[in-house]
Design an enzyme around this catalytic site. Structure first.
Site, mmCIF file in Angstrom:
data_model
loop_
_atom_site.group_PDB
_atom_site.id
_atom_site.type_symbol
_atom_site.label_atom_id
_atom_site.label_comp_id
_atom_site.label_asym_id
_atom_site.label_seq_id
_atom_site.Cartn_x
_atom_site.Cartn_y
_atom_site.Cartn_z
ATOM 1 N N VAL A 1 -3.272 -7.648 -0.220
ATOM 2 C CA VAL A 1 -3.824 -6.333 0.019
ATOM 3 C C VAL A 1 -4.245 -5.574 -1.127
ATOM 4 C CG1 VAL A 1 -3.668 -4.467 1.186
ATOM 5 C CG2 VAL A 1 -2.611 -6.376 2.416
ATOM 6 N N ALA B 1 -8.027 -9.621 7.254
ATOM 7 C CA ALA B 1 -7.099 -10.725 7.606
ATOM 8 C C ALA B 1 -7.629 -11.885 6.549
ATOM 9 C CB ALA B 1 -7.737 -11.511 8.968
ATOM 10 N N ALA C 1 0.760 -1.784 16.590
ATOM 11 C CA ALA C 1 0.147 -1.710 17.909
ATOM 12 C C ALA C 1 -0.868 -2.952 17.925
ATOM 13 C CB ALA C 1 -0.207 -0.840 18.549
ATOM 14 N N CYS D 1 2.184 -11.043 8.521
ATOM 15 C CA CYS D 1 2.348 -9.836 9.153
ATOM 16 C C CYS D 1 2.760 -10.038 10.650
ATOM 17 C CB CYS D 1 0.788 -9.377 9.095
ATOM 18 S SG CYS D 1 0.428 -9.108 7.508
ATOM 19 N N GLN E 1 4.775 -11.651 12.919
ATOM 20 C CA GLN E 1 6.364 -11.822 13.192
ATOM 21 C C GLN E 1 6.902 -10.493 12.628
ATOM 22 O OE1 GLN E 1 8.712 -15.310 13.821
ATOM 23 N NE2 GLN E 1 9.979 -14.610 12.183
ATOM 24 N N LYS F 1 -3.333 -20.827 8.034
ATOM 25 C CA LYS F 1 -4.631 -20.592 8.563
ATOM 26 C C LYS F 1 -5.478 -21.214 7.505
ATOM 27 C CE LYS F 1 -6.916 -16.718 8.903
ATOM 28 N NZ LYS F 1 -7.272 -15.317 8.993
ATOM 29 N N ARG G 1 3.062 -17.863 3.971
ATOM 30 C CA ARG G 1 4.228 -17.184 4.240
ATOM 31 C C ARG G 1 4.256 -17.341 5.799
ATOM 32 N NH1 ARG G 1 2.927 -11.564 1.219
ATOM 33 N NH2 ARG G 1 0.944 -12.362 1.834
HETATM 34 N N1 LIG Z 1 -1.448 -9.962 3.470
HETATM 35 C C1 LIG Z 1 -2.187 -9.469 4.487
HETATM 36 O O1 LIG Z 1 -2.985 -10.071 5.041
HETATM 37 C C2 LIG Z 1 -1.933 -7.748 4.795
HETATM 38 C C3 LIG Z 1 -2.978 -7.432 5.533
HETATM 39 C C4 LIG Z 1 -2.907 -6.109 6.095
HETATM 40 C C5 LIG Z 1 -1.518 -5.342 5.606
HETATM 41 N N2 LIG Z 1 -0.530 -6.036 4.915
HETATM 42 C C6 LIG Z 1 0.764 -5.293 4.507
HETATM 43 O O2 LIG Z 1 0.255 -4.675 3.078
HETATM 44 C C7 LIG Z 1 1.492 -4.888 2.247
HETATM 45 C C8 LIG Z 1 1.465 -5.804 1.008
HETATM 46 O O3 LIG Z 1 1.223 -6.850 1.717
HETATM 47 P P1 LIG Z 1 0.677 -8.248 0.729
HETATM 48 O O4 LIG Z 1 0.378 -9.497 1.418
HETATM 49 O O5 LIG Z 1 -0.289 -7.529 -0.296
HETATM 50 O O6 LIG Z 1 2.033 -8.417 -0.371
HETATM 51 P P2 LIG Z 1 2.268 -9.015 -1.799
HETATM 52 O O7 LIG Z 1 3.518 -9.606 -1.695
HETATM 53 O O8 LIG Z 1 1.157 -10.197 -1.646
HETATM 54 O O9 LIG Z 1 2.045 -8.162 -2.868
HETATM 55 C C9 LIG Z 1 3.007 -6.948 -2.782
HETATM 56 C C10 LIG Z 1 3.073 -6.659 -4.268
HETATM 57 O O10 LIG Z 1 3.807 -5.764 -4.827
HETATM 58 C C11 LIG Z 1 4.298 -5.725 -6.040
HETATM 59 N N3 LIG Z 1 5.527 -4.801 -6.032
HETATM 60 C C12 LIG Z 1 6.524 -4.789 -5.293
HETATM 61 N N4 LIG Z 1 7.118 -3.687 -5.640
HETATM 62 C C13 LIG Z 1 6.714 -3.157 -6.688
HETATM 63 C C14 LIG Z 1 6.735 -1.692 -7.482
HETATM 64 N N5 LIG Z 1 7.739 -1.119 -7.204
HETATM 65 N N6 LIG Z 1 6.062 -1.519 -8.406
HETATM 66 C C15 LIG Z 1 4.949 -2.383 -8.608
HETATM 67 N N7 LIG Z 1 4.627 -3.230 -7.896
HETATM 68 C C16 LIG Z 1 5.209 -3.732 -7.029
HETATM 69 C C17 LIG Z 1 4.935 -7.179 -5.687
HETATM 70 O O11 LIG Z 1 5.237 -7.728 -7.045
HETATM 71 C C18 LIG Z 1 3.465 -7.888 -5.201
HETATM 72 O O12 LIG Z 1 2.854 -8.428 -6.165
HETATM 73 C C19 LIG Z 1 2.607 -5.273 3.310
HETATM 74 O O13 LIG Z 1 3.094 -4.230 3.764
HETATM 75 C C20 LIG Z 1 1.911 -6.019 4.423
HETATM 76 O O14 LIG Z 1 2.475 -5.888 5.716
HETATM 77 C C21 LIG Z 1 -0.770 -7.388 4.386
HETATM 78 O O1 LIG Z 2 -7.016 -17.550 18.261
HETATM 79 C C1 LIG Z 2 -6.183 -17.664 17.103
HETATM 80 C C2 LIG Z 2 -6.340 -16.523 16.094
HETATM 81 C C3 LIG Z 2 -5.312 -16.791 15.205
HETATM 82 N N1 LIG Z 2 -4.332 -17.589 15.518
HETATM 83 C C4 LIG Z 2 -3.199 -17.899 14.275
HETATM 84 O O2 LIG Z 2 -2.536 -16.499 13.976
HETATM 85 C C5 LIG Z 2 -2.143 -16.567 12.522
HETATM 86 C C6 LIG Z 2 -2.836 -14.965 12.185
HETATM 87 O O3 LIG Z 2 -4.189 -15.215 11.944
HETATM 88 P P1 LIG Z 2 -5.155 -14.052 11.429
HETATM 89 O O4 LIG Z 2 -4.802 -12.845 12.277
HETATM 90 O O5 LIG Z 2 -6.513 -14.432 11.374
HETATM 91 O O6 LIG Z 2 -4.654 -13.989 9.950
HETATM 92 P P2 LIG Z 2 -3.913 -12.545 9.207
HETATM 93 O O7 LIG Z 2 -4.189 -12.885 7.894
HETATM 94 O O8 LIG Z 2 -2.249 -12.872 9.323
HETATM 95 O O9 LIG Z 2 -4.326 -11.104 9.648
HETATM 96 C C7 LIG Z 2 -3.504 -10.744 10.741
HETATM 97 O O10 LIG Z 2 -2.302 -9.730 10.003
HETATM 98 C C8 LIG Z 2 -2.915 -8.831 9.080
HETATM 99 C C9 LIG Z 2 -1.728 -8.264 8.303
HETATM 100 O O11 LIG Z 2 -1.404 -7.151 8.891
HETATM 101 C C10 LIG Z 2 -3.969 -7.793 9.856
HETATM 102 O O12 LIG Z 2 -4.341 -6.979 8.813
HETATM 103 C C11 LIG Z 2 -5.089 -8.786 10.459
HETATM 104 O O13 LIG Z 2 -5.969 -7.565 11.169
HETATM 105 C C12 LIG Z 2 -4.560 -9.399 11.349
HETATM 106 O O14 LIG Z 2 -5.396 -10.338 12.055
HETATM 107 C C13 LIG Z 2 -2.739 -17.556 11.959
HETATM 108 O O15 LIG Z 2 -1.573 -18.634 11.720
HETATM 109 C C14 LIG Z 2 -3.822 -18.103 12.986
HETATM 110 O O16 LIG Z 2 -3.753 -19.523 12.461
HETATM 111 C C15 LIG Z 2 -4.149 -18.483 16.399
HETATM 112 O O17 LIG Z 2 -3.180 -19.439 16.379
HETATM 113 N N2 LIG Z 2 -5.029 -18.462 17.341
#
Ligand SMILES: NC(=O)c1ccc[n+]([C@@H]2O[C@H](COP(=O)([O-])OP(=O)(O)OC[C@H]3O[C@@H](n4cnc5c(N)ncnc54)[C@H](O)[C@@H]3O)[C@@H](O)[C@H]2O)c1
Ligand SMILES: O=c1ccn([C@@H]2O[C@H](COP(=O)(O)OP(=O)(O)O[C@H]3O[C@H](CO)[C@@H](O)[C@H](O)[C@H]3O)[C@@H](O)[C@H]2O)c(=O)[nH]1
Length: 484
Positions: free
Chosen positions: A12, A162, A220, A274, A276, A337, A344
């Site tokens: 992110v 996503a 939500a 995310c 689960q 995906k 993860r």
């Molecule tokens: N991955 C996604 O698609 C996605 C989308 C929307 C929201 N989020 C949310 O965003 C947040 C981050 O997710 P992510 O996938 O980017 O995680 P990530 O594990 O890829 O990145 C988090 C980073 O934070 C760093 N970190 C942890 N503690 C730290 C500290 N005290 N100082 C400096 N760096 C530190 C870690 O080393 C790591 O590189 C989570 O809460 C997640 O739920 C993720």
């Molecule tokens: O019709 C569908 C759509 C998705 N998936 C699966 O659902 C999982 C999640 O997919 P997707 O939501 O596209 O990817 P994420 O990167 O996990 O994104 C979700 O989680 C993020 C982290 O919170 C949010 O920011 C996004 O809006 C939300 O879509 C994957 O395993 C997909 O293969 C299905 O099985 N069927």
């Protein structure tokens, strides 16, 4: 010059800040992380995450107004706006284990902000991580009790991107959500952040709410999205039992404008870091607020997801005469995906564990996942919250080495295999030479399509026994029913 610092250079923090830097050339953006390898990756030609279009964005602004650094304290101290985008995983031990969000990283980041911010200027701290409702209050307490004259405002600005489409989602978000305190100072902070996004996001897509609405909206939204997948996956089981076709059913249902067509693809189960985690977090919050019925409602979304993975494994095993012991199974796709290397919570982990638990030998091919990553994932202990027991066999390192191979193409994976399992919907898997694979496999040769990427009729013509999620069953499969 406004200075933004983002703590956490992950999936992110990296892409989000790169897009802000690209769209706001007059703002200096520094992304900091405690992980040295991550930061050197961001400063190299091979970025630490695979995301279509990201290389281009980073190349345009890195060194201009986008920087990646491990000098966490300095940059946090100097920034006007600090985004916190650290991990918030599920707790694995102690109170709320297996459900509650682990806020250790969050809290240490907040305490560090308080420690290194010394001037008497205002500082905006933005929650970018997904956090439980009311986290902003906790952060506010940590910051104000440790403030050295700094006036803090906390905003909630959850991220909805996503993986695999992160850059597109950031360029053109459905909405940007900003929650803040309903005070003059709070509104001023909301406006400061709104001005950043207004560089490229239309005004009507920037929504301002109170803090708790913003925090809860994120949980939500993910729960609603995951619920749609569990709904269509539940229907897929009924389709298999009745002869209906889940793709046709989903299409017909999704044509209702009130329902819409997206997120209705049946699959082997949803994965990713995310869905689960965030639903478990929601379940825990509901329980804490004395709402067991609401908690139970959302918990079912995860139960159906576990059921779907377990059903898939059972189909594989039961179709192959109730044993896969010693049989080579080709696994196509390990990422959660397509278009990402992220594994993860990928359903492939549970499916491979299930197959290994039944003594199969698996040969895995994924265009973006390394052997090291696969081995780490399969050996890792997961919290076993309500997972079916047979999906949780302990795999010893020697077992892993003997029975898990990671190979460099799909044909190698399928050579002398008894079955092919498709677990990620990579586009390339649609156009493989399945005749070539069939010719190199033991007979009967099976394809188990967990993503509905192949045409079952074409594969049956070649001679495969085919199982595809929610599709009418072969006679072979009808004769060998699987109980989940
Ligand atoms: N991955 C996604 O698609 C996605 C989308 C929307 C929201 N989020 C949310 O965003 C947040 C981050 O997710 P992510 O996938 O980017 O995680 P990530 O594990 O890829 O990145 C988090 C980073 O934070 C760093 N970190 C942890 N503690 C730290 C500290 N005290 N100082 C400096 N760096 C530190 C870690 O080393 C790591 O590189 C989570 O809460 C997640 O739920 C993720
Ligand atoms: O019709 C569908 C759509 C998705 N998936 C699966 O659902 C999982 C999640 O997919 P997707 O939501 O596209 O990817 P994420 O990167 O996990 O994104 C979700 O989680 C993020 C982290 O919170 C949010 O920011 C996004 O809006 C939300 O879509 C994957 O395993 C997909 O293969 C299905 O099985 N069927």
């Amino acid at each position: 010059m406004v200075k933004i610092c983002c703590i956490g250079a992950g999936y992110v923090g990296g892409p989000t800040m790169a897009v802000i830097a690209l769209k706001c050339p007059e703002i200096e953006v520094v992304v900091v992380d405690i992980s040295e390898p991550r930061i050197s990756g961001w400063n190299s030609d091979r970025l630490p995450i695979y995301e279509p279009g990201l290389d281009d964005v980073v190349k345009q602004c890195r060194g201009r107004n986008l920087f990646f650094s491990t000098e966490v304290h300095r940059h946090v101290g100097e920034a006007d706006i600090v985004f916190v985008s650290v991990n918030t995983p599920t707790k694995t031990c102690g109170l709320g284990a297996g459900k509650a969000a682990d806020l250790t990283y969050w809290e240490s980041a907040a305490r560090m902000i308080a420690d290194v911010s010394r001037s008497d200027k205002k500082k905006i701290v933005v929650e970018k991580s997904t956090v439980p409702v009311k986290t902003a209050e906790a952060i506010e307490k940590i910051l104000t009790h440790n403030s050295r004259g700094v006036k803090y405002q906390i905003l909630s600005n959850p991220e909805f991107l996503a993986e695999g489409t992160a850059v597109r989602d950031l360029f053109s978000p459905d909405r940007v959500l900003i929650g803040g305190r309903e005070t003059p100072e709070g509104r001023e902070a909301v406006n400061a952040l709104r001005n950043v996004y207004a560089h490229w996001v239309p005004e009507d897509r920037i929504i301002a709410t109170n803090l708790w609405s913003a925090e809860l909206s994120k949980l939500a939204a993910n729960a609603f999205l995951a619920q749609r997948i569990s709904s269509v996956n539940a229907v897929s089981a009924l389709c298999e039992a009745t002869g209906a076709d889940v793709t046709e059913v989903a299409h017909s249902v999704g044509r209702d404008a009130r329902i819409g067509p997206r997120f209705l693809s049946a699959s082997v189960g949803f994965g990713g870091s995310c869905f689960q985690k965030d639903i478990l977090n929601l379940v825990y919050i509901c329980e804490c607020y004395g709402l067991p019925e609401v908690a139970g409602y959302w918990r079912e979304v995860i139960r159906i997801n576990d059921y779907q993975k377990s059903r898939f494994v059972n189909r594989v095993v039961s179709s192959m005469f109730n044993t896969v012991a010693g049989k080579k199974i080709a696994v196509l796709g390990f990422a959660f995906k397509k278009d990402t290397g992220d594994t993860r919570e990928t359903p492939a982990i549970d499916v491979c564990r299930g197959l290994l638990g039944d003594k199969a030998v698996v040969s895995i091919y994924d265009p973006q996942v390394t052997e090291e990553q696969v081995h780490r994932d399969l050996a890792m202990k997961q919290f076993d919250w309500d997972h079916p027991r047979h999906l949780q066999p302990l795999i010893s390192p020697s077992d892993l080495a003997n029975r898990v191979a990671v190979v460099h193409d799909a044909y190698e994976a399928a050579r002398e295999a008894h079955a092919v399992c498709i677990l990620t919907e990579w586009d390339d898997f649609r156009n493989l030479d399945y005749q070539r694979m069939f010719d190199a496999m033991h007979k009967p040769a099976f394809v188990f399509d967990g993503r509905n990427v192949v045409d079952p009729a074409k594969l049956r013509e070649i001679g495969f026994v085919v199982y595809a999620i929610g599709k009418p069953l072969d006679n072979w499969l009808k004769d060998m029913p699987a109980v989940a």
